[in-house]
Design a protein around this motif. Structure first.
Motif, mmCIF file in Angstrom:
data_model
loop_
_atom_site.group_PDB
_atom_site.id
_atom_site.type_symbol
_atom_site.label_atom_id
_atom_site.label_comp_id
_atom_site.label_asym_id
_atom_site.label_seq_id
_atom_site.Cartn_x
_atom_site.Cartn_y
_atom_site.Cartn_z
ATOM 1 N N THR A 49 0.833 -1.167 -0.121
ATOM 2 C CA THR A 49 0.253 0.119 -0.037
ATOM 3 C C THR A 49 0.945 1.227 0.044
ATOM 4 N N LEU A 50 2.083 1.229 0.810
ATOM 5 C CA LEU A 50 2.800 2.431 0.838
ATOM 6 C C LEU A 50 3.580 2.796 -0.566
ATOM 7 N N LEU A 51 3.737 1.542 -0.917
ATOM 8 C CA LEU A 51 4.449 1.814 -2.199
ATOM 9 C C LEU A 51 3.694 2.294 -3.325
ATOM 10 N N GLU A 52 2.158 2.043 -3.225
ATOM 11 C CA GLU A 52 1.417 2.668 -4.313
ATOM 12 C C GLU A 52 1.166 4.195 -3.949
ATOM 13 N N MET A 53 1.365 4.706 -2.498
ATOM 14 C CA MET A 53 1.249 5.894 -2.152
ATOM 15 C C MET A 53 2.296 6.766 -2.419
ATOM 16 N N VAL A 54 3.558 6.252 -2.532
ATOM 17 C CA VAL A 54 4.621 6.985 -2.917
ATOM 18 C C VAL A 54 4.457 7.489 -4.320
ATOM 19 N N CYS A 55 3.591 6.578 -5.190
ATOM 20 C CA CYS A 55 3.347 7.358 -6.592
ATOM 21 C C CYS A 55 2.011 8.278 -6.603
ATOM 22 N N ASP A 56 1.332 8.416 -5.635
ATOM 23 C CA ASP A 56 0.360 9.311 -5.497
ATOM 24 C C ASP A 56 0.705 10.770 -5.481
ATOM 25 N N ASP A 57 -0.113 11.876 -5.616
ATOM 26 C CA ASP A 57 -0.067 13.020 -5.797
ATOM 27 C C ASP A 57 0.510 13.857 -4.340
ATOM 28 N N PHE A 58 1.480 13.383 -3.829
ATOM 29 C CA PHE A 58 1.925 13.996 -2.578
ATOM 30 C C PHE A 58 2.809 15.040 -2.747
ATOM 31 N N ASP A 59 2.927 15.976 -1.610
ATOM 32 C CA ASP A 59 4.032 17.004 -1.658
ATOM 33 C C ASP A 59 5.468 16.101 -1.457
ATOM 34 N N ASP A 60 6.555 16.933 -1.646
ATOM 35 C CA ASP A 60 7.788 16.326 -1.413
ATOM 36 C C ASP A 60 8.081 16.060 -0.058
ATOM 37 N N GLY A 61 7.526 16.690 0.994
ATOM 38 C CA GLY A 61 7.650 16.207 2.344
ATOM 39 C C GLY A 61 6.612 14.995 2.716
ATOM 40 N N ASP A 62 5.899 15.007 2.087
ATOM 41 C CA ASP A 62 5.050 13.584 2.379
ATOM 42 C C ASP A 62 5.767 12.340 1.737
ATOM 43 N N ARG A 63 6.151 12.710 0.683
ATOM 44 C CA ARG A 63 6.765 11.563 0.017
ATOM 45 C C ARG A 63 7.870 10.994 0.495
ATOM 46 N N LYS A 64 8.610 12.202 1.036
ATOM 47 C CA LYS A 64 10.060 12.002 1.715
ATOM 48 C C LYS A 64 9.615 10.852 2.828
ATOM 49 N N GLN A 65 8.407 11.413 3.575
ATOM 50 C CA GLN A 65 8.079 10.254 4.736
ATOM 51 C C GLN A 65 7.501 8.823 4.389
ATOM 52 N N LEU A 66 6.977 8.792 3.352
ATOM 53 C CA LEU A 66 6.708 7.628 3.143
ATOM 54 C C LEU A 66 7.839 6.830 2.701
ATOM 55 N N THR A 67 8.596 7.446 2.160
ATOM 56 C CA THR A 67 9.969 6.635 1.526
ATOM 57 C C THR A 67 10.806 6.136 2.632
ATOM 58 N N ARG A 68 10.871 7.013 3.691
ATOM 59 C CA ARG A 68 11.726 6.669 4.745
ATOM 60 C C ARG A 68 10.903 5.663 5.614
ATOM 61 N N ALA A 69 9.806 5.875 5.588
ATOM 62 C CA ALA A 69 8.844 4.694 6.229
ATOM 63 C C ALA A 69 9.136 3.410 5.631
ATOM 64 N N LEU A 70 9.073 3.265 4.379
ATOM 65 C CA LEU A 70 9.399 2.210 3.693
ATOM 66 C C LEU A 70 10.656 1.729 3.849
ATOM 67 N N CYS A 71 11.490 2.236 3.889
ATOM 68 C CA CYS A 71 12.858 1.802 4.130
ATOM 69 C C CYS A 71 13.040 1.034 5.421
ATOM 70 N N GLU A 72 12.427 1.769 6.390
ATOM 71 C CA GLU A 72 12.553 1.274 7.773
ATOM 72 C C GLU A 72 11.793 -0.023 7.849
ATOM 73 N N LEU A 73 10.246 -0.303 7.351
ATOM 74 C CA LEU A 73 9.945 -1.516 7.328
ATOM 75 C C LEU A 73 10.620 -2.506 6.560
ATOM 76 N N VAL A 74 11.012 -2.409 5.424
ATOM 77 C CA VAL A 74 11.911 -3.520 4.940
ATOM 78 C C VAL A 74 13.228 -3.777 5.427
ATOM 79 N N GLU A 75 13.872 -2.893 6.177
ATOM 80 C CA GLU A 75 14.937 -3.140 6.965
ATOM 81 C C GLU A 75 14.622 -4.156 8.273
ATOM 82 N N ARG A 76 13.574 -3.521 8.832
ATOM 83 C CA ARG A 76 13.209 -4.113 10.163
ATOM 84 C C ARG A 76 12.586 -5.250 9.667
ATOM 85 N N PHE A 77 11.679 -5.866 8.616
ATOM 86 C CA PHE A 77 11.092 -7.014 8.529
ATOM 87 C C PHE A 77 11.751 -7.668 7.200
#
Length: 231
Positions: A49-77
């Motif tokens: 779901t988060l990967l889909e959201m990264v491609c949505d029409d978010f501003d740069d700040g939100d996209r940065k947060q989503l990207t870092r959240a994805l990286c955290e999840l991938v590394e944690r699990f």
């Protein structure tokens, strides 16, 4: 009912909906909750779901947060080495790829070094495909990860030992060097450094390309960057 799977699922659906909310403060709180609710059992759903959201029409700040959240999840699990590679590369090629932190690139490098030879070959092929899909303007995190991997395992790109379902990669040593010659034109000094290091390593493994590699490295002998000159 925190341990009730149905309850957790119900909360997850609401939280994921809130991440798309028009109110940025709600989005931030929902993302924080999503990270807290994630487990090995549901991480794939969250990541998808988060990967889909990264491609949505978010501003740069939100996209940065989503990207870092994805990286955290991938590394944690890290469910498997292949899953880890696939998801992180998907993040790197997404609209949020430019926001992948340096710590995630270093983590990827360390993880690949610890993988078995078959997984290392898969990693370099996957990153090479991602890099060459659009060489016009690769983001710096993708360029650094891919070029580092090519420098370490470039000879594996012509190996036909593939994972099940993997599409064969058709390339040659000369084409591999051509890709680096394109990437080295990046305005990012650090990307250039990665490229020169990779070329130096490949010159030992691709003897037929040694003179060409030497000429490419010499082009940067007058670089204003002291580190580039040293390399």
């Amino acid at each position: 009912k925190g341990g009730d799977p149905k309850s957790v699922q119900r909360h997850k659906a609401v939280i994921l909906q809130c991440i798309r909310d028009a109110d940025s403060s709600i989005r931030k709180r929902a993302l924080a909750l999503a990270l807290g609710l994630c487990t090995r059992e549901n991480v794939e759903a969250y990541v998808s779901t988060l990967l889909e959201m990264v491609c949505d029409d978010f501003d740069d700040g939100d996209r940065k947060q989503l990207t870092r959240a994805l990286c955290e999840l991938v590394e944690r699990f890290s469910l498997s080495h292949k899953w880890y590679i696939d998801v992180l590369v998907s993040v790197l090629v997404s609209h949020g790829g430019v926001y992948v932190p340096e710590t995630s690139i270093r983590g990827l490098v360390c993880s690949i070094l610890s993988m078995n030879p078959s997984e290392q070959k898969y990693a370099v092929r996957t990153l090479f495909r991602a890099l060459t899909a659009d060489l016009s303007a690769p983001n710096a995190p993708l360029a650094k990860a891919a070029v580092w991997c090519i420098g370490e395992y470039g000879e594996s790109l012509t190996d036909q030992e593939l994972f099940e379902g993997e599409i064969p990669l058709k390339t040659s040593n000369a084409e591999i060097i051509s890709v680096i010659e394109v990437v080295i034109q990046s305005p990012e000094e650090e990307v250039k450094e990665y490229c020169l290091t990779a070329l130096a390593k490949l010159s030992q493994r691709f003897p037929a390309e040694q003179e060409r590699i030497k000429r490419t490295i010499l082009k940067y002998s007058n670089s204003s960057s002291a580190e580039l000159q040293q390399r």
